[in-house]
Design an enzyme around this catalytic site. Structure first.
Site, PDB file in Angstrom:
ATOM      1  N   GLY A   9       0.601  -0.755   0.212  1.00 47.13           N
ATOM      2  CA  GLY A   9       0.447  -0.482   0.163  1.00 47.13           C
ATOM      3  C   GLY A   9       0.991   1.135  -0.263  1.00 47.13           C
ATOM      4  N   CYS A  10       0.028   1.901   0.435  1.00 50.72           N
ATOM      5  CA  CYS A  10       1.153   3.904   0.671  1.00 50.72           C
ATOM      6  C   CYS A  10       2.896   2.972   1.645  1.00 50.72           C
ATOM      7  CB  CYS A  10       0.641   4.225   1.018  1.00 50.72           C
ATOM      8  SG  CYS A  10       0.673   6.149   1.558  1.00 50.72           S
ATOM      9  N   PHE A  11       3.819   4.068   0.752  1.00 54.36           N
ATOM     10  CA  PHE A  11       4.988   3.687   1.315  1.00 54.36           C
ATOM     11  C   PHE A  11       5.202   4.763   2.803  1.00 54.36           C
ATOM     12  CE2 PHE A  11       6.597   5.659  -2.539  1.00 54.36           C
ATOM     13  CZ  PHE A  11       6.033   7.423  -1.844  1.00 54.36           C
ATOM     14  N   TRP A  12       4.119   5.440   2.928  1.00 49.51           N
ATOM     15  CA  TRP A  12       4.476   5.956   3.464  1.00 49.51           C
ATOM     16  C   TRP A  12       3.881   4.926   4.995  1.00 49.51           C
ATOM     17  CZ3 TRP A  12       0.659  10.912   2.499  1.00 49.51           C
ATOM     18  CH2 TRP A  12       1.327  11.580   1.822  1.00 49.51           C
ATOM     19  N   CYS A  13       3.198   4.988   5.428  1.00 48.68           N
ATOM     20  CA  CYS A  13       2.615   3.663   6.502  1.00 48.68           C
ATOM     21  C   CYS A  13       2.932   2.320   6.261  1.00 48.68           C
ATOM     22  CB  CYS A  13       0.854   3.163   5.241  1.00 48.68           C
ATOM     23  SG  CYS A  13      -0.543   3.824   5.751  1.00 48.68           S
TER      24      CYS A  13
END
Length: 174
Positions: A9-13
């Site tokens: 998913g989102c790489f920030w997460c």
């Protein structure tokens, strides 16, 4: 030092989760698995390149094993939805493990098999590691730099809570 390359998913997460683990020396957000060299965030998010948002993890295998990283990976994202993590929809958010050697491939296959035996419909892609392109600087360590950002407040704390409750012994002690 070893490396792991995951998309969940989102790489920030995913970056925020893996930075909490002992033995993890560095996490770089970026893109892999697409067709265009050096893609931009806008191109990847637009679905133009077929890249996934990924994290490249440098880890000390004397402190944390690849299998332990896999266990955290599968516990902190949804590996059962194709090209989607929560409200993030598109191939750039696919669940993927890019392996660097036969040992990583075998370990990932073993963990996936065990999860399927538990009845989970795992859709995680397993492929050889392609070229990795680091994301723009402002994406690196994003959650730590932007803890009050709306998306971060919504999506990341539940993942960190799950990490802290399920993997206490793997956490860094600050």
């Amino acid at each position: 030092m070893q490396q792991a390359l995951f998309g969940g998913g989102c790489f920030w997460c995913t970056e925020a989760v893996f930075l909490q683990l002992q033995g993890v020396q560095k996490v770089v957000s970026g893109y892999a698995g697409g067709e265009r060299p050096n893609p931009s965030y806008e191109e990847v998010c637009g679905g133009e390149t077929q890249h996934a948002e990924v994290i490249l993890i440098d880890f000390d295998e004397m402190q944390i094993s690849f299998r332990q990283l896999l266990e955290v990976f599968f516990a902190t994202h949804d590996p059962t939805t194709l090209n989607r993590q929560g409200n993030d929809i598109g191939t750039q958010y696919r669940s993927v493990i890019y392996y660097f050697n036969a040992e990583q491939k075998s370990e990932a296959e073993s963990v996936i098999h065990a999860l399927k035996e538990e009845g989970l419909n795992i859709v995680t892609e397993l492929s050889p590691a392609p070229t990795f392109y680091p994301a723009e600087d402002y994406h690196q360590n994003f959650f730590a730099k932007n803890p009050t950002q709306g998306y971060c407040n919504f999506a990341i704390p539940p993942k960190l809570n799950k990490l802290r409750s399920k993997f206490t012994t793997l956490l860094k002690t600050h």
